[in-house]
Design a protein around this motif. Structure first.
Motif, PDB file in Angstrom:
ATOM      1  N   MET A 141       0.840  -1.201   0.000  1.00 28.44           N
ATOM      2  CA  MET A 141       0.000   0.000   0.000  1.00 28.44           C
ATOM      3  C   MET A 141       0.869   1.243   0.000  1.00 28.44           C
ATOM      4  SD  MET A 141      -2.460   1.570   2.955  1.00 28.44           S
ATOM      5  CE  MET A 141      -1.046   2.337   3.731  1.00 28.44           C
ATOM      6  N   ALA A 142       0.529   2.219  -0.810  1.00 26.76           N
ATOM      7  CA  ALA A 142       1.274   3.477  -0.862  1.00 26.76           C
ATOM      8  C   ALA A 142       0.331   4.648  -0.621  1.00 26.76           C
ATOM      9  CB  ALA A 142       1.967   3.635  -2.209  1.00 26.76           C
ATOM     10  N   ARG A 143       0.914   5.720  -0.147  1.00 26.12           N
ATOM     11  CA  ARG A 143       0.192   6.994  -0.035  1.00 26.12           C
ATOM     12  C   ARG A 143       0.440   7.755  -1.336  1.00 26.12           C
ATOM     13  NH1 ARG A 143       2.640   9.169   5.584  1.00 26.12           N
ATOM     14  NH2 ARG A 143       4.554   8.761   4.402  1.00 26.12           N
ATOM     15  N   VAL A 144      -0.617   7.954  -2.119  1.00 29.07           N
ATOM     16  CA  VAL A 144      -0.487   8.601  -3.422  1.00 29.07           C
ATOM     17  C   VAL A 144      -1.129   9.980  -3.326  1.00 29.07           C
ATOM     18  CG1 VAL A 144      -0.843   8.389  -5.892  1.00 29.07           C
ATOM     19  CG2 VAL A 144      -0.703   6.326  -4.483  1.00 29.07           C
ATOM     20  N   VAL A 145      -0.290  11.001  -3.337  1.00 30.50           N
ATOM     21  CA  VAL A 145      -0.765  12.382  -3.199  1.00 30.50           C
ATOM     22  C   VAL A 145      -0.737  13.042  -4.569  1.00 30.50           C
ATOM     23  CG1 VAL A 145      -0.492  14.558  -1.962  1.00 30.50           C
ATOM     24  CG2 VAL A 145       0.252  12.412  -0.885  1.00 30.50           C
ATOM     25  N   PHE A 146      -1.829  13.702  -4.917  1.00 25.87           N
ATOM     26  CA  PHE A 146      -1.957  14.322  -6.236  1.00 25.87           C
ATOM     27  C   PHE A 146      -2.007  15.843  -6.146  1.00 25.87           C
ATOM     28  CE2 PHE A 146      -3.748  10.124  -6.960  1.00 25.87           C
ATOM     29  CZ  PHE A 146      -3.318   9.793  -8.242  1.00 25.87           C
ATOM     30  N   ASP A 147      -1.438  16.479  -7.147  1.00 24.31           N
ATOM     31  CA  ASP A 147      -1.774  17.855  -7.486  1.00 24.31           C
ATOM     32  C   ASP A 147      -3.136  17.805  -8.182  1.00 24.31           C
ATOM     33  OD1 ASP A 147      -1.378  20.683  -8.156  1.00 24.31           O
ATOM     34  OD2 ASP A 147      -1.001  19.956 -10.193  1.00 24.31           O
ATOM     35  N   LEU A 148      -3.753  18.957  -8.435  1.00 26.66           N
ATOM     36  CA  LEU A 148      -5.086  18.964  -9.050  1.00 26.66           C
ATOM     37  C   LEU A 148      -5.070  19.579 -10.450  1.00 26.66           C
ATOM     38  CD1 LEU A 148      -8.104  18.363  -8.777  1.00 26.66           C
ATOM     39  CD2 LEU A 148      -8.374  20.591  -7.663  1.00 26.66           C
ATOM     40  N   ASP A 149      -4.895  20.894 -10.530  1.00 26.97           N
ATOM     41  CA  ASP A 149      -4.946  21.582 -11.820  1.00 26.97           C
ATOM     42  C   ASP A 149      -3.765  21.180 -12.695  1.00 26.97           C
ATOM     43  OD1 ASP A 149      -7.242  23.238 -11.237  1.00 26.97           O
ATOM     44  OD2 ASP A 149      -5.943  24.351  -9.884  1.00 26.97           O
ATOM     45  N   GLY A 182       3.608   4.935   5.560  1.00 30.07           N
ATOM     46  CA  GLY A 182       3.716   4.052   4.409  1.00 30.07           C
ATOM     47  C   GLY A 182       4.547   4.703   3.334  1.00 30.07           C
ATOM     48  N   PRO A 183       4.931   3.952   2.309  1.00 27.68           N
ATOM     49  CA  PRO A 183       5.656   4.550   1.181  1.00 27.68           C
ATOM     50  C   PRO A 183       4.794   5.604   0.504  1.00 27.68           C
ATOM     51  CG  PRO A 183       4.924   2.330   0.650  1.00 27.68           C
ATOM     52  CD  PRO A 183       4.679   2.516   2.111  1.00 27.68           C
ATOM     53  N   SER A 184       5.461   6.600  -0.067  1.00 26.82           N
ATOM     54  CA  SER A 184       4.723   7.745  -0.596  1.00 26.82           C
ATOM     55  C   SER A 184       5.192   8.111  -1.996  1.00 26.82           C
ATOM     56  CB  SER A 184       4.922   8.966   0.317  1.00 26.82           C
ATOM     57  OG  SER A 184       4.599   8.659   1.654  1.00 26.82           O
ATOM     58  N   VAL A 185       4.306   8.749  -2.723  1.00 22.43           N
ATOM     59  CA  VAL A 185       4.646   9.293  -4.036  1.00 22.43           C
ATOM     60  C   VAL A 185       3.763  10.511  -4.272  1.00 22.43           C
ATOM     61  CG1 VAL A 185       3.003   7.823  -5.277  1.00 22.43           C
ATOM     62  CG2 VAL A 185       4.993   8.743  -6.482  1.00 22.43           C
ATOM     63  N   TYR A 186       4.339  11.518  -4.921  1.00 20.62           N
ATOM     64  CA  TYR A 186       3.580  12.708  -5.279  1.00 20.62           C
ATOM     65  C   TYR A 186       3.439  12.747  -6.789  1.00 20.62           C
ATOM     66  CZ  TYR A 186       1.984  17.581  -5.246  1.00 20.62           C
ATOM     67  OH  TYR A 186       1.244  18.727  -5.398  1.00 20.62           O
ATOM     68  N   VAL A 187       2.232  12.999  -7.264  1.00 19.55           N
ATOM     69  CA  VAL A 187       1.943  13.023  -8.698  1.00 19.55           C
ATOM     70  C   VAL A 187       1.555  14.445  -9.083  1.00 19.55           C
ATOM     71  CG1 VAL A 187       0.588  12.021 -10.570  1.00 19.55           C
ATOM     72  CG2 VAL A 187       1.085  10.657  -8.521  1.00 19.55           C
ATOM     73  N   GLY A 188       2.312  15.058  -9.997  1.00 25.52           N
ATOM     74  CA  GLY A 188       2.029  16.415 -10.412  1.00 25.52           C
ATOM     75  C   GLY A 188       2.440  16.657 -11.846  1.00 25.52           C
ATOM     76  N   ASP A 189       2.294  17.901 -12.274  1.00 20.37           N
ATOM     77  CA  ASP A 189       2.519  18.203 -13.695  1.00 20.37           C
ATOM     78  C   ASP A 189       3.508  19.321 -13.938  1.00 20.37           C
ATOM     79  OD1 ASP A 189       0.629  20.917 -14.674  1.00 20.37           O
ATOM     80  OD2 ASP A 189       0.469  20.126 -12.645  1.00 20.37           O
ATOM     81  N   SER A 190       4.099  19.892 -12.880  1.00 18.95           N
ATOM     82  CA  SER A 190       4.819  21.141 -13.078  1.00 18.95           C
ATOM     83  C   SER A 190       6.131  21.212 -12.327  1.00 18.95           C
ATOM     84  CB  SER A 190       3.938  22.316 -12.624  1.00 18.95           C
ATOM     85  OG  SER A 190       3.836  22.312 -11.201  1.00 18.95           O
ATOM     86  N   GLU A 191       6.871  22.271 -12.626  1.00 17.20           N
ATOM     87  CA  GLU A 191       8.100  22.574 -11.920  1.00 17.20           C
ATOM     88  C   GLU A 191       7.842  22.788 -10.435  1.00 17.20           C
ATOM     89  OE1 GLU A 191       8.338  24.044 -16.170  1.00 17.20           O
ATOM     90  OE2 GLU A 191       6.849  24.047 -14.573  1.00 17.20           O
ATOM     91  N   VAL A 192       6.736  23.434 -10.111  1.00 16.45           N
ATOM     92  CA  VAL A 192       6.369  23.673  -8.716  1.00 16.45           C
ATOM     93  C   VAL A 192       6.188  22.352  -7.981  1.00 16.45           C
ATOM     94  CG1 VAL A 192       4.542  24.571  -7.212  1.00 16.45           C
ATOM     95  CG2 VAL A 192       5.327  25.923  -9.158  1.00 16.45           C
ATOM     96  N   ASP A 193       5.512  21.411  -8.618  1.00 12.24           N
ATOM     97  CA  ASP A 193       5.283  20.108  -7.988  1.00 12.24           C
ATOM     98  C   ASP A 193       6.589  19.348  -7.796  1.00 12.24           C
ATOM     99  OD1 ASP A 193       2.515  20.558  -7.973  1.00 12.24           O
ATOM    100  OD2 ASP A 193       2.321  19.789 -10.010  1.00 12.24           O
ATOM    101  N   ALA A 194       7.459  19.410  -8.795  1.00 10.13           N
ATOM    102  CA  ALA A 194       8.742  18.722  -8.685  1.00 10.13           C
ATOM    103  C   ALA A 194       9.569  19.289  -7.543  1.00 10.13           C
ATOM    104  CB  ALA A 194       9.511  18.838 -10.003  1.00 10.13           C
ATOM    105  N   ALA A 254       9.130  10.723  -3.621  1.00  9.95           N
ATOM    106  CA  ALA A 254       9.239  10.361  -5.030  1.00  9.95           C
ATOM    107  C   ALA A 254       8.229  11.163  -5.846  1.00  9.95           C
ATOM    108  CB  ALA A 254       8.997   8.869  -5.210  1.00  9.95           C
ATOM    109  N   PHE A 255       8.633  11.555  -7.060  1.00  8.46           N
ATOM    110  CA  PHE A 255       7.777  12.405  -7.888  1.00  8.46           C
ATOM    111  C   PHE A 255       7.511  11.760  -9.243  1.00  8.46           C
ATOM    112  CE2 PHE A 255       7.343  16.088 -10.901  1.00  8.46           C
ATOM    113  CZ  PHE A 255       6.050  16.423 -10.501  1.00  8.46           C
ATOM    114  N   LEU A 256       6.234  11.644  -9.586  1.00  7.66           N
ATOM    115  CA  LEU A 256       5.803  11.163 -10.897  1.00  7.66           C
ATOM    116  C   LEU A 256       5.249  12.345 -11.677  1.00  7.66           C
ATOM    117  CD1 LEU A 256       4.012   7.829  -9.893  1.00  7.66           C
ATOM    118  CD2 LEU A 256       6.421   8.221 -10.453  1.00  7.66           C
ATOM    119  N   LEU A 257       5.814  12.605 -12.852  1.00 12.28           N
ATOM    120  CA  LEU A 257       5.472  13.778 -13.651  1.00 12.28           C
ATOM    121  C   LEU A 257       4.491  13.420 -14.758  1.00 12.28           C
ATOM    122  CD1 LEU A 257       5.960  16.742 -14.559  1.00 12.28           C
ATOM    123  CD2 LEU A 257       7.903  15.873 -15.898  1.00 12.28           C
TER     124      LEU A 257
END
Length: 215
Positions: free
Chosen positions: A1-9, A157-169, A178-181
């Protein structure tokens, strides 16, 4: 199980057309030219206040009008919810993550109330146990505080952040996550110039990437 945190816009939803519609309504009332969709994309990422500041600068509106125009923009946010659209595959990817036992959360610079409305519109409110918006704390991304606050409110738990931008990275790096673009959003730089653990343009790939990179 992972904690998956998302950006929105720009990550889960394409909200630029709706935000642009609000901004152009305000500009028309001010007797000024509208902004383009490309301008709207470029203004999104640092929160509503920064959006208004960049909109003002682009149309020569005085700094003294910032709070008035920001208040107008925030007051009209709710009406733009129906103009946002999820990116292809988002609902299916979220469902797959939940089915796989992962826990979802949201960390966005959009004000919290409109962010929750967007999740409700998507029909995924119950899947996101923690929501931190741009006005939830005294700081916003790229400060790592909001992302750390989200993770602090979740079980370990293990974590990952999912975003689309330089700000998110930058946020993920500062928080040590960890960052998924998602490459189809509002980034302003080439993919290779943005630090990331993995990049994707198809949400069908997201569950496997979470499994491979969450730490």
């Amino acid at each position: 199980m992972a904690r998956v945190v998302f950006d929105l816009d720009g990550t889960l939803i394409d909200s630029a057309p709706g935000i642009r519609g609000i901004a152009n309504g305000i500009l028309r009332e001010e007797g000024l030219p509208e902004i383009s969709l490309a301008e709207a994309h470029s203004f999104i990422g640092h929160g509503a206040g920064a959006f208004v500041a960049q909109m003002r600068a682009a149309r020569g509106i005085a700094d003294s009008e910032q709070e008035r125009l920001l208040g107008t923009l925030l007051g009209r946010y709710e009406g733009a919810v129906g103009l946002s659209q999820p990116y292809p595959g988002v609902p299916e990817a979220l469902a797959a993550l939940v089915a796989g036992g992962h826990v979802l959360a949201l960390c966005t610079n959009k004000p919290e109330a409109p962010a929750r409305l967007e999740l409700e519109y998507l029909g995924v409110t119950g899947d996101f146990g923690v929501v931190v918006g741009g006005d939830s704390l005294a700081v916003r991304k790229p400060d790592p505080g909001p992302l750390r606050a989200v993770l602090g409110a979740m079980a370990e738990g293990p974590s990952v952040y999912v975003g689309d931008s330089e700000v998110d990275a930058e946020t993920a790096q500062a928080a040590g996550v960890a960052f998924l673009l998602f490459t189809g959003g509002y980034r302003k730089s080439p993919v290779e110039a943005i630090p990331h653990d993995a990049a994707f343009d198809d949400f069908a790939d997201l569950p496997a990437l979470v499994a491979a990179h969450a730490r």
